[in-house]
Enzyme design. Structure first.
Site, mmCIF file in Angstrom:
data_model
loop_
_atom_site.group_PDB
_atom_site.id
_atom_site.type_symbol
_atom_site.label_atom_id
_atom_site.label_comp_id
_atom_site.label_asym_id
_atom_site.label_seq_id
_atom_site.Cartn_x
_atom_site.Cartn_y
_atom_site.Cartn_z
ATOM 1 N N THR A 86 -47.653 13.864 -22.184
ATOM 2 C CA THR A 86 -48.491 15.052 -21.987
ATOM 3 C C THR A 86 -49.955 14.612 -21.932
ATOM 4 O OG1 THR A 86 -48.531 15.461 -24.377
ATOM 5 C CG2 THR A 86 -46.878 16.648 -23.088
ATOM 6 N N GLU A 151 -43.801 14.857 -33.538
ATOM 7 C CA GLU A 151 -43.729 13.519 -34.131
ATOM 8 C C GLU A 151 -45.050 13.210 -34.842
ATOM 9 O OE1 GLU A 151 -45.637 10.819 -33.068
ATOM 10 O OE2 GLU A 151 -46.586 11.756 -31.330
ATOM 11 N N ARG A 154 -47.330 6.597 -36.359
ATOM 12 C CA ARG A 154 -48.495 5.738 -36.155
ATOM 13 C C ARG A 154 -48.062 4.503 -35.387
ATOM 14 N NH1 ARG A 154 -49.805 4.091 -41.912
ATOM 15 N NH2 ARG A 154 -47.526 4.235 -41.954
ATOM 16 N N ASN A 211 -53.729 16.021 -36.300
ATOM 17 C CA ASN A 211 -54.476 14.977 -35.590
ATOM 18 C C ASN A 211 -55.966 15.286 -35.542
ATOM 19 O OD1 ASN A 211 -52.317 13.315 -35.161
ATOM 20 N ND2 ASN A 211 -52.066 13.788 -33.006
ATOM 21 N N GLY A 256 -66.033 2.440 -38.371
ATOM 22 C CA GLY A 256 -65.800 1.546 -37.248
ATOM 23 C C GLY A 256 -66.374 2.090 -35.962
ATOM 24 N N CYS A 263 -53.210 9.523 -28.906
ATOM 25 C CA CYS A 263 -53.096 10.842 -29.534
ATOM 26 C C CYS A 263 -54.429 11.527 -29.784
ATOM 27 C CB CYS A 263 -52.319 10.729 -30.848
ATOM 28 S SG CYS A 263 -50.596 10.259 -30.634
ATOM 29 N N LYS A 324 -56.155 -0.235 -31.856
ATOM 30 C CA LYS A 324 -55.859 -0.570 -33.246
ATOM 31 C C LYS A 324 -54.952 -1.794 -33.224
ATOM 32 C CE LYS A 324 -52.694 1.720 -35.523
ATOM 33 N NZ LYS A 324 -51.912 2.786 -36.190
#
EC number: 1.1.1.22
Length: 434
Positions: A86, A151, A154, A211, A256, A263, A324
Site C-alpha cells: 500500500t 501487523e 519491525r 506508527n 539520529g 512504514c 536501519k
C-alpha cells in the site's frame, strides 16, 4: 487450519512462514513468477535474519507452499490474508489501495464456504468496508467475514515480533470470525499474549496511530538533540532520564538522522490525509512529517560543518545506507537525502552497507560502492556513520585514522563516545552531544 497469503513481500512472507511454524498449512501466492520460482528453489527475496531457515524448515515439513495460482489455495482456505503493498499514492500522499482491491476482487471469485478475508496490509480507516462492498458486488452469495488484523513487525526482528508480540489486534464484529482468529493465533495463548478484539475501523486506525506515535517520539528526541547541542547538554542522558519514566518508556528515544523505512513515512502521510478528509486534522503528525523531512537535510549540513563549510573536491565516506540495521530496505532511508545533498556541495561519495548496496545502486547516482568499511575510509576527508550496523561499532579506529586523508568522523547514530574519539585524535561530531 488452512491459510492463503496473498502477497510474498515483507509482511506476507514473514507472516506466512510464522503461521506455518504455528502448525497451519499456508500457501503464499504472488503474481511475480520469478519471485515464486526463487522461493520454491530456496531463495529469499528479502533480507530478514532467520527467515531463510524458517521458510526451509516449514517447506520441508509440508506446511508452507508457494504458487502463482490462487484458485485452489483460496477455495480450500479457512482464512485468506491480503498482504500486498500500500505505497503512498503519487500526488496526494493517500495510501494506494489498488493492489488491495484487486486482490479482494480476485478472492471474491474464488472463495468456497465460510471464509475469513483478512487485511494484513496497512490500510486506512474504512478499507474493510470497501472490501466488503467488493464482495457484495462480485459475489453477493459468498459467506465471508472481512477482518482487520494489522501487523506490527519491525524489520530485522520480524520473526520474534510475530511469535512473541506485545499484542494481536483483530477487528471484527463476527463471532465466527473471532473463533477462527483465536485458532490461528492459538499458540500465542501459551505466552499469554493479549488479543484485542475491536470493531474493524478501530483496528485499522490502531495501526496508523501506533506508527504515528512512534514517529512523533523519534522526531521529539531529535529536536531535543538540537537543543542539547545549543545549550551544552547530552541527549543520551536526557533520553535516559525521561525514558525511565514508565509513562514515557525508553524505546524510540535514540537521536539520529530521522526515521525512514517502509512504514513510518507513508503511514504518517496517509494518516494526515485521512484526518484531513475526515475534517479532524492531526496537526502534531503533520508537524512530525515536516520536521522529519527537514532533519535529513540538517544532517547533511552537519557534515559540511565538520569540514569547515567546504565539500568541493572532498571525499566523503559513508557507512550504512539502509534505513536501519538488519534489513536491506532502502525505502525513505536518510542516506537517500543526505548523500545527494553532499554531492550537490561538490563531494565525491564512497559508501558501504552490509546488505543494502544492491538496492542502493538503483537509487543513488554517482556513488562509488566499496567492499568494506576500511575501503570506504581509504583517502576520505570525512567518514559519516548513517546506519548503526553492529560491525560499525567495533571498527579498528587506529587503522581508520591512518588511512583517512583527515581524521574527521561524523557519527549520526552516536555509537562512539566523544571523549574516546578525541583521545584517539579524531575530529568527532555526533548528535546532541558536545
Amino acid at each position: 487450519m488452512k491459510v492463503a497469503m496473498i502477497g510474498t513481500g515483507y509482511v506476507g512472507l514473514v507472516s506466512g512462514a510464522c503461521f506455518a511454524d504455528f502448525g497451519h498449512t499456508v500457501t503464499c501466492i504472488d503474481k511475480d513468477a520469478g519471485k515464486i520460482d526463487r522461493l520454491k528453489s530456496g531463495g529469499i527475496p528479502i533480507y530478514e535474519p532467520g527467515l531463510d531457515v524458517l521458510v526451509a524448515q516449514n517447506v520441508k515439513a509440508g506446511r508452507l507452499f508457494f504458487t502463482t495460482e490462487a484458485k485452489d489455495a483460496v477455495r480450500e482456505a479457512d482464512a485468506v490474508f491480503i498482504a500486498v503493498g500500500t505505497p503512498s499514492r503519487r500526488g496526494d500522499g493517500h495510501a494506494d489501495l489498488s493492489y488491495v482491491y484487486a486482490a479482494a476482487e480476485e478472492v471474491a471469485g474464488l472463495v468456497d464456504g465460510f471464509t475469513l478475508v483478512v487485511t494484513k496490509s496497512t490500510v486506512p480507516v474504512g478499507t474493510g468496508d470497501e472490501i466488503e462492498a467488493i464482495f457484495q458486488r462480485v459475489r453477493p452469495d459468498a459467506d465471508v467475514a472481512v477482518v482487520s488484523n494489522p501487523e506490527f513487525l519491525r524489520e530485522g526482528a520480524a520473526i520474534e515480533d510475530f511469535k512473541r508480540p506485545d499484542r494481536v489486534v483483530v477487528g471484527t464484529d463476527d463471532e465466527r470470525a473471532r473463533e477462527v482468529m483465536r485458532e490461528l493465533y492459538r499458540p500465542l495463548y501459551l505466552n499469554e499474549t493479549p488479543i484485542l478484539f475491536t470493531n474493524r475501523r478501530t483496528s485499522e486506525l490502531i495501526k496508523y496511530a501506533g506508527n504515528a506515535f512512534l514517529a512523533m517520539k523519534i522526531t521529539f528526541i531529535n529536536e531535543m538533540a538540537d537543543l542539547c547541542e545549543a545549550v551544552g547538554a547530552d541527549v543520551q542522558q536526557v533520553a535516559r532520564g525521561i525514558g525511565l519514566d514508565g509513562r514515557i518508556g525508553a524505546k524510540f528515544l535514540n537521536a539520529g538522522p530521522g526515521y525512514g523505512g517502509s512504514c513510518f513515512p507513508k503511514d504518517t502521510l496517509a494518516l494526515v490525509r485521512t484526518a484531513r478528509d475526515a475534517g479532524a486534522p492531526v496537526e502534531l503528525i503533520e508537524t512530525t512529517v515536516k520536521v522529519n523531512d527537514e532533519r535529513k537535510r540538517a544532517m547533511a549540513r552537519k557534515v559540511v560543518r565538520a569540514l569547515d563549510g567546504e565539500l568541493k573536491g572532498k571525499t566523503v565516506g559513508v557507512l550504512g545506507l539502509t534505513f536501519k540495521p538488519n534489513t536491506d530496505d532502502m525505502r525513505d532511508a536518510p542516506s537517500l537525502a543526505i548523500i545527494p545533498a553532499l554531492q550537490d556541495k561538490g563531494a565525491q561519495v564512497q559508501a558501504f552497507d552490509p546488505e543494502g548496496m544492491a538496492e542502493a545502486r538503483h537509487m543513488l547516482q554517482g556513488v562509488t560502492f566499496k567492499d568494506d568499511p576500511y575501503a570506504v575510509a581509504e583517502g576520505a576527508d570525512v567518514l559519516v556513520i548513517i546506519t548503526e550496523w553492529d560491525q560499525f561499532r567495533a571498527l579498528d579506529l587506529d587503522r581508520i585514522k591512518l588511512i583517512m586523508r583527515k581524521p574527521v568522523l561524523v557519527d549520526l547514530r552516536n555509537i562512539y563516545k566523544p571523549e574516546d574519539m578525541r583521545v584517539r585524535g579524531f575530529v568527532y561530531s555526533s548528535v546532541g552531544r558536545l
